[in-house]
Design an enzyme around this catalytic site. Structure first.
Site, PDB file in Angstrom:
ATOM      1  N   ASP A  83       0.117   5.184   0.825  1.00  0.00           N
ATOM      2  CA  ASP A  83      -0.083   6.104   1.874  1.00  0.00           C
ATOM      3  C   ASP A  83      -0.181   5.247   2.974  1.00  0.00           C
ATOM      4  O   ASP A  83      -1.224   4.729   3.532  1.00  0.00           O
ATOM      5  CB  ASP A  83      -1.510   6.379   1.867  1.00  0.00           C
ATOM      6  N   ASP A 129       1.358  -1.192  -0.202  1.00  0.00           N
ATOM      7  CA  ASP A 129       0.106   0.103  -0.047  1.00  0.00           C
ATOM      8  C   ASP A 129       0.660   1.054   0.058  1.00  0.00           C
ATOM      9  O   ASP A 129       2.072   0.902   0.049  1.00  0.00           O
ATOM     10  CB  ASP A 129      -0.923  -0.544   1.601  1.00  0.00           C
TER      11      ASP A 129
HETATM   12  P1  B16 Z   1      -6.685  10.174  -4.013  1.00  0.00           P
HETATM   13  P2  B16 Z   1      -4.121   4.215  -0.063  1.00  0.00           P
HETATM   14  C1  B16 Z   1      -5.557   6.137  -0.386  1.00  0.00           C
HETATM   15  O1  B16 Z   1      -4.304   5.388  -0.778  1.00  0.00           O
HETATM   16  C2  B16 Z   1      -5.381   7.092   1.328  1.00  0.00           C
HETATM   17  O2  B16 Z   1      -5.412   6.422   2.339  1.00  0.00           O
HETATM   18  C3  B16 Z   1      -6.734   7.464   1.493  1.00  0.00           C
HETATM   19  O3  B16 Z   1      -6.501   8.463   2.326  1.00  0.00           O
HETATM   20  C4  B16 Z   1      -7.256   8.692  -0.006  1.00  0.00           C
HETATM   21  O4  B16 Z   1      -8.981   8.766  -0.186  1.00  0.00           O
HETATM   22  C5  B16 Z   1      -7.242   7.439  -1.685  1.00  0.00           C
HETATM   23  O5  B16 Z   1      -6.143   6.981  -1.014  1.00  0.00           O
HETATM   24  C6  B16 Z   1      -7.484   8.104  -2.596  1.00  0.00           C
HETATM   25  O6  B16 Z   1      -6.489   9.058  -3.090  1.00  0.00           O
HETATM   26  O7  B16 Z   1      -7.912  11.188  -3.674  1.00  0.00           O
HETATM   27  O8  B16 Z   1      -4.885  10.579  -3.562  1.00  0.00           O
HETATM   28  O9  B16 Z   1      -6.849   9.756  -5.310  1.00  0.00           O
HETATM   29  O10 B16 Z   1      -3.739   3.683   1.400  1.00  0.00           O
HETATM   30  O11 B16 Z   1      -5.260   3.509  -1.083  1.00  0.00           O
HETATM   31  O12 B16 Z   1      -2.354   4.018  -0.672  1.00  0.00           O
HETATM   32 MG    MG Z   2      -2.573   3.175   3.591  1.00  0.00          MG
END
Ligand code: B16
Ligand code: MG
Length: 217
Positions: free
Chosen positions: A10, A8
Protein backbone atom coordinates in the site's frame (compact mmCIF):
# COMPACT_ATOMS: atom_id res chain seq x y z
CA UNK A 1 25.73 -7.43 -1.23
CA UNK A 2 22.08 -6.59 -1.90
CA UNK A 3 20.41 -9.54 -3.62
CA UNK A 4 16.77 -9.11 -2.58
CA UNK A 5 14.17 -6.35 -2.56
CA UNK A 6 11.15 -6.33 -0.23
CA UNK A 7 8.27 -4.17 -1.44
CA UNK A 8 5.69 -2.64 0.84
CA UNK A 9 2.32 -2.84 -0.95
CA UNK A 10 0.00 0.00 0.00
CA UNK A 11 1.55 3.32 -1.10
CA UNK A 12 4.48 1.67 -2.94
CA UNK A 13 3.00 -0.62 -5.59
CA UNK A 14 -0.61 0.52 -5.50
CA UNK A 15 -2.39 3.54 -4.10
CA UNK A 16 -4.76 1.69 -1.80
CA UNK A 17 -3.81 4.31 0.85
CA UNK A 18 -6.51 6.62 -0.55
CA UNK A 19 -9.12 3.86 -0.12
CA UNK A 20 -7.97 3.20 3.46
CA UNK A 21 -8.41 6.92 4.10
CA UNK A 22 -11.92 7.01 2.60
CA UNK A 23 -13.00 3.90 4.54
CA UNK A 24 -11.73 5.22 7.89
CA UNK A 25 -13.32 8.59 7.15
CA UNK A 26 -16.71 6.99 6.55
CA UNK A 27 -16.47 4.84 9.68
CA UNK A 28 -15.39 7.83 11.79
CA UNK A 29 -18.15 10.02 10.38
CA UNK A 30 -20.79 7.41 11.25
CA UNK A 31 -19.42 7.33 14.82
CA UNK A 32 -19.12 11.14 15.10
CA UNK A 33 -15.33 10.96 15.49
CA UNK A 34 -12.95 13.62 14.15
CA UNK A 35 -10.81 12.22 11.32
CA UNK A 36 -8.68 13.99 8.74
CA UNK A 37 -5.67 13.48 6.46
CA UNK A 38 -3.23 14.42 9.19
CA UNK A 39 -4.55 11.68 11.50
CA UNK A 40 -4.58 9.34 8.49
CA UNK A 41 -0.81 9.77 8.00
CA UNK A 42 -0.23 7.99 11.32
CA UNK A 43 -2.11 4.92 10.01
CA UNK A 44 0.24 4.22 7.10
CA UNK A 45 1.70 0.72 7.43
CA UNK A 46 -0.06 0.19 10.78
CA UNK A 47 -2.31 -2.89 11.21
CA UNK A 48 -6.09 -2.60 11.12
CA UNK A 49 -6.62 -2.93 14.90
CA UNK A 50 -3.71 -0.62 15.76
CA UNK A 51 -5.07 1.89 13.21
CA UNK A 52 -8.48 1.66 14.86
CA UNK A 53 -6.94 2.49 18.25
CA UNK A 54 -5.39 5.63 16.72
CA UNK A 55 -8.73 6.62 15.17
CA UNK A 56 -10.58 5.99 18.45
CA UNK A 57 -8.07 8.05 20.43
CA UNK A 58 -9.95 11.04 18.95
CA UNK A 59 -13.35 9.77 20.19
CA UNK A 60 -15.10 11.08 23.29
CA UNK A 61 -16.36 7.72 24.52
CA UNK A 62 -14.57 4.47 25.37
CA UNK A 63 -15.22 1.42 23.19
CA UNK A 64 -15.39 -2.19 24.37
CA UNK A 65 -13.36 -4.88 22.61
CA UNK A 66 -16.55 -6.19 20.98
CA UNK A 67 -17.45 -2.73 19.69
CA UNK A 68 -13.90 -2.28 18.39
CA UNK A 69 -14.07 -5.56 16.48
CA UNK A 70 -17.37 -4.43 14.93
CA UNK A 71 -15.89 -1.09 13.88
CA UNK A 72 -12.78 -2.73 12.37
CA UNK A 73 -15.07 -5.12 10.48
CA UNK A 74 -17.19 -2.24 9.25
CA UNK A 75 -14.15 -0.27 8.06
CA UNK A 76 -12.81 -3.32 6.26
CA UNK A 77 -16.16 -3.92 4.54
CA UNK A 78 -16.15 -0.35 3.21
CA UNK A 79 -12.48 -0.75 2.16
CA UNK A 80 -13.04 -4.09 0.40
CA UNK A 81 -15.92 -2.57 -1.58
CA UNK A 82 -13.70 0.34 -2.61
CA UNK A 83 -10.81 -1.84 -3.80
CA UNK A 84 -13.12 -4.16 -5.71
CA UNK A 85 -12.51 -2.29 -8.97
CA UNK A 86 -8.68 -2.24 -8.69
CA UNK A 87 -6.98 -3.17 -11.94
CA UNK A 88 -3.39 -3.59 -13.20
CA UNK A 89 -3.53 -0.03 -14.58
CA UNK A 90 -3.93 1.23 -11.00
CA UNK A 91 -0.36 0.23 -10.13
CA UNK A 92 1.72 3.24 -9.10
CA UNK A 93 4.04 4.76 -11.74
CA UNK A 94 7.28 2.82 -12.19
CA UNK A 95 6.19 -0.12 -10.02
CA UNK A 96 5.80 -2.76 -12.73
CA UNK A 97 8.95 -1.64 -14.55
CA UNK A 98 10.98 -1.85 -11.32
CA UNK A 99 9.70 -5.36 -10.57
CA UNK A 100 10.43 -6.58 -14.10
CA UNK A 101 13.96 -5.10 -14.15
CA UNK A 102 14.85 -6.68 -10.79
CA UNK A 103 13.50 -10.08 -11.79
CA UNK A 104 15.36 -10.00 -15.11
CA UNK A 105 18.58 -9.29 -13.18
CA UNK A 106 18.04 -12.27 -10.87
CA UNK A 107 17.24 -10.20 -7.75
CA UNK A 108 14.76 -11.98 -5.46
CA UNK A 109 11.61 -9.99 -4.71
CA UNK A 110 9.10 -10.20 -1.88
CA UNK A 111 6.11 -8.37 -0.45
CA UNK A 112 6.28 -7.08 3.15
CA UNK A 113 2.86 -5.61 3.91
CA UNK A 114 0.76 -5.19 7.06
CA UNK A 115 -2.41 -5.73 5.05
CA UNK A 116 -4.58 -8.82 5.44
CA UNK A 117 -6.04 -7.91 2.05
CA UNK A 118 -2.65 -8.42 0.33
CA UNK A 119 -3.59 -11.66 -1.53
CA UNK A 120 -6.78 -10.11 -2.96
CA UNK A 121 -5.01 -6.89 -4.01
CA UNK A 122 -2.14 -8.75 -5.69
CA UNK A 123 -4.65 -10.88 -7.59
CA UNK A 124 -6.56 -7.84 -8.79
CA UNK A 125 -3.49 -6.04 -10.06
CA UNK A 126 -2.20 -9.37 -11.49
CA UNK A 127 1.10 -9.39 -9.60
CA UNK A 128 0.81 -12.54 -7.45
CA UNK A 129 3.03 -14.70 -9.65
CA UNK A 130 5.87 -12.18 -9.78
CA UNK A 131 6.91 -12.55 -6.14
CA UNK A 132 9.30 -15.12 -4.71
CA UNK A 133 7.77 -14.65 -1.24
CA UNK A 134 4.83 -12.89 0.37
CA UNK A 135 4.83 -11.78 4.02
CA UNK A 136 1.67 -9.92 5.01
CA UNK A 137 -0.84 -9.16 7.77
CA UNK A 138 -2.09 -12.76 7.64
CA UNK A 139 1.18 -14.31 8.81
CA UNK A 140 2.56 -11.87 11.37
CA UNK A 141 1.62 -11.10 14.96
CA UNK A 142 3.29 -7.69 15.33
CA UNK A 143 2.60 -4.82 12.98
CA UNK A 144 5.16 -2.29 11.63
CA UNK A 145 7.14 -0.55 13.20
CA UNK A 146 7.99 -4.04 14.51
CA UNK A 147 10.44 -5.68 12.04
CA UNK A 148 8.57 -9.03 12.00
CA UNK A 149 7.06 -8.71 8.51
CA UNK A 150 10.40 -7.86 6.87
CA UNK A 151 12.33 -10.51 8.80
CA UNK A 152 9.74 -13.06 7.70
CA UNK A 153 10.05 -11.94 4.07
CA UNK A 154 13.87 -12.28 4.25
CA UNK A 155 13.54 -15.69 5.88
CA UNK A 156 11.13 -16.89 3.16
CA UNK A 157 13.62 -15.69 0.53
CA UNK A 158 16.45 -17.41 2.38
CA UNK A 159 18.32 -14.10 2.68
CA UNK A 160 19.97 -12.29 5.59
CA UNK A 161 18.74 -8.77 6.51
CA UNK A 162 22.00 -7.30 5.14
CA UNK A 163 21.14 -8.72 1.71
CA UNK A 164 17.75 -6.96 1.58
CA UNK A 165 16.59 -3.53 0.45
CA UNK A 166 13.11 -2.51 1.63
CA UNK A 167 10.95 -0.05 -0.32
CA UNK A 168 8.54 1.82 1.95
CA UNK A 169 6.19 4.83 1.99
CA UNK A 170 5.43 4.93 5.72
CA UNK A 171 7.23 6.11 8.83
CA UNK A 172 6.22 2.90 10.61
CA UNK A 173 7.67 0.88 7.70
CA UNK A 174 10.96 2.79 7.67
CA UNK A 175 11.38 2.10 11.37
CA UNK A 176 10.52 -1.58 10.83
CA UNK A 177 13.10 -1.93 8.05
CA UNK A 178 15.79 -0.18 10.07
CA UNK A 179 15.17 -2.34 13.12
CA UNK A 180 15.30 -5.40 10.87
CA UNK A 181 18.84 -4.27 9.92
CA UNK A 182 17.92 -3.61 6.29
CA UNK A 183 18.59 -0.72 3.91
CA UNK A 184 15.51 1.23 2.93
CA UNK A 185 14.35 3.30 -0.02
CA UNK A 186 11.76 5.88 1.05
CA UNK A 187 9.12 6.77 -1.56
CA UNK A 188 5.87 8.78 -1.47
CA UNK A 189 5.17 10.02 2.04
CA UNK A 190 8.60 8.76 3.15
CA UNK A 191 10.44 10.36 0.19
CA UNK A 192 11.90 13.13 2.31
CA UNK A 193 12.64 11.11 5.44
CA UNK A 194 16.25 11.39 6.55
CA UNK A 195 15.91 7.94 8.12
CA UNK A 196 15.82 6.36 4.65
CA UNK A 197 19.07 5.13 3.06
CA UNK A 198 17.89 6.62 -0.26
CA UNK A 199 14.83 8.59 -1.31
CA UNK A 200 12.73 9.03 -4.46
CA UNK A 201 9.36 10.66 -5.05
CA UNK A 202 8.12 7.51 -6.75
CA UNK A 203 9.49 4.35 -8.38
CA UNK A 204 9.42 6.08 -11.76
CA UNK A 205 12.06 8.53 -10.50
CA UNK A 206 14.74 5.97 -9.67
CA UNK A 207 16.31 2.84 -11.14
CA UNK A 208 16.43 0.54 -8.11
CA UNK A 209 18.52 -1.95 -10.09
CA UNK A 210 21.15 0.67 -11.01
CA UNK A 211 21.33 1.76 -7.36
CA UNK A 212 21.80 -1.84 -6.19
CA UNK A 213 24.48 -2.49 -8.82
CA UNK A 214 26.41 0.62 -7.76
CA UNK A 215 26.10 -0.25 -4.10
CA UNK A 216 27.31 -3.80 -4.74
CA UNK A 217 30.45 -2.65 -6.63
P1 B16 B 1 -5.78 -4.25 6.18
P2 B16 B 1 1.16 -1.70 3.88
C1 B16 B 1 -1.01 -1.30 5.41
O1 B16 B 1 -0.42 -1.76 4.21
C2 B16 B 1 -1.67 0.05 5.21
O2 B16 B 1 -0.69 1.03 4.91
C3 B16 B 1 -2.39 0.46 6.47
O3 B16 B 1 -3.06 1.69 6.24
C4 B16 B 1 -3.42 -0.63 6.83
O4 B16 B 1 -4.09 -0.31 8.04
C5 B16 B 1 -2.69 -1.97 6.98
O5 B16 B 1 -2.00 -2.27 5.78
C6 B16 B 1 -3.65 -3.10 7.29
O6 B16 B 1 -4.50 -3.29 6.17
O7 B16 B 1 -6.85 -3.57 6.95
O8 B16 B 1 -6.07 -4.39 4.70
O9 B16 B 1 -5.35 -5.56 6.81
O10 B16 B 1 1.50 -0.25 3.70
O11 B16 B 1 1.90 -2.37 5.02
O12 B16 B 1 1.24 -2.47 2.58
MG1 MG C 1 2.66 1.36 2.78
Amino acid sequence: MISAVIFDLDGVLVSTDEYHYLAWKQMAKDEGIVFNREINEALRGVSRMDSLDIVLSHAVKEYTLEEKKMLAKKKNEIYVKLIHTLQPKDMLPGAKKTIEALKAAGIKIAIGSSSKNTPAILEQIELTDYFDAIADGNNITKSKPDPEVFLLAAHLLNKTPEECLVIEDAQSGLEAAISAGMLVLGVGSASSSLQATIRAKSLKDISVLDWINQRNR
